[in-house]
Write an enzyme that holds these catalytic residues in place. Sequence first.
Site, PDB file in Angstrom:
ATOM      1  N   SER A  75       0.870  -1.181   0.000  1.00 29.05           N
ATOM      2  CA  SER A  75       0.000   0.000   0.000  1.00 29.05           C
ATOM      3  C   SER A  75       0.905   1.228   0.000  1.00 29.05           C
ATOM      4  O   SER A  75       2.092   1.128   0.360  1.00 29.05           O
ATOM      5  CB  SER A  75      -0.847  -0.005   1.280  1.00 29.05           C
ATOM      6  OG  SER A  75      -1.490   1.227   1.483  1.00 29.05           O
TER       7      SER A  75
ATOM      8  N   TYR B  67      -2.267  -1.494  10.382  1.00 34.25           N
ATOM      9  CA  TYR B  67      -2.202  -1.568   8.919  1.00 34.25           C
ATOM     10  C   TYR B  67      -0.872  -1.013   8.411  1.00 34.25           C
ATOM     11  O   TYR B  67      -0.198  -1.628   7.582  1.00 34.25           O
ATOM     12  CB  TYR B  67      -3.382  -0.772   8.344  1.00 34.25           C
ATOM     13  CG  TYR B  67      -3.589  -0.893   6.854  1.00 34.25           C
ATOM     14  CD1 TYR B  67      -4.385  -1.914   6.327  1.00 34.25           C
ATOM     15  CD2 TYR B  67      -3.016   0.013   5.972  1.00 34.25           C
ATOM     16  CE1 TYR B  67      -4.593  -2.018   4.959  1.00 34.25           C
ATOM     17  CE2 TYR B  67      -3.214  -0.088   4.601  1.00 34.25           C
ATOM     18  CZ  TYR B  67      -4.012  -1.093   4.101  1.00 34.25           C
ATOM     19  OH  TYR B  67      -4.217  -1.197   2.739  1.00 34.25           O
TER      20      TYR B  67
END
Length: 261
Positions: free
Chosen positions: A143, A156
């Site tokens: 990401s 995350y």
Amino acid sequence: MSLQGKVALVTGSTSGIGLGIARALAGQGASVMLNGFGDSAQIEVLRAGLAAEFGARVAYSGADLSKPAQIAAMVAQTEAELGALDILVNNAGIQFVAPVAEFPDEQWDRVIALNLSAVFHGMKAVIPGMQRRGWGRIINIASAHGLVASANKIAYVAAKHGVVGATKVAAIELANAGITVNAICPGWVLTPLVQKQLDDRAAREGRDVEDLKHAFLTEKQPMAQFSKPEQIGALAVFLCSDAAATITGAPLSIDGGWVAQ
Ligand code: NAD
């Protein structure tokens, strides 16, 4: 049909980016093992639809990737049902949003288990077969949050930074084995994972979801548009091609300029 004869396993491919990648790989002739949660009748419609649309062999594993034994079993199932495992796309991932001091321990464990540990277990399970066959492509979906941070996403962001690091280690180890290992780092892609964040924030702030989309994007990305799952899929296909044979250990941004800032 550049991937004719290759077998790909795409985790978390019943939805969103994973489905876009599975479609792109099948579109190039690869046989595909799907994985992910959902209604079993709907998943069978998806599996049969992909097989019919692309004339590809498409199978499904319902493995829960937070359980390492199920990852090993899914890899074995892929090799047994589809004959090999040449391309692994570690894509399944979840999000949980809260400040560090309030972040529930069990959510930390859940996010790390799927977004980071499953990537390790997946690579560990597929590498011996790829080494025997002398060819492999491992693509880890990290990401923009594998490269930079945002508030309220400690598990995350930690997991995705870990994925980028794990990608580099495996790439170095496998550099002369015919196997490349890369990370794709998307910015915003409008999938159920992001829709939920939009819906939660719209409810919290009493705002309209459509109005919020623009704010959501431009807070992070210079380019005020979402990337599409098929664009992530096209990048994955490129990484599997001969043109990309010397790209390894790289975090590849596809993020509308997010990390350029
Ligand atoms: P999504 O929610 O649409 O899809 C997630 C998939 O993972 C689904 O198929 C789901 O069934 C599966 N899954 C969830 N838990 C699982 C488990 N325990 N075992 C097996 N499968 C499981 O999400 P998405 O937005 O398509 O995200 C896919 C990946 O892309 C994630 O790793 C995410 O972090 C990453 N990513 C997404 C964006 C974005 O903007 N959407 C941006 C950057 C990175």
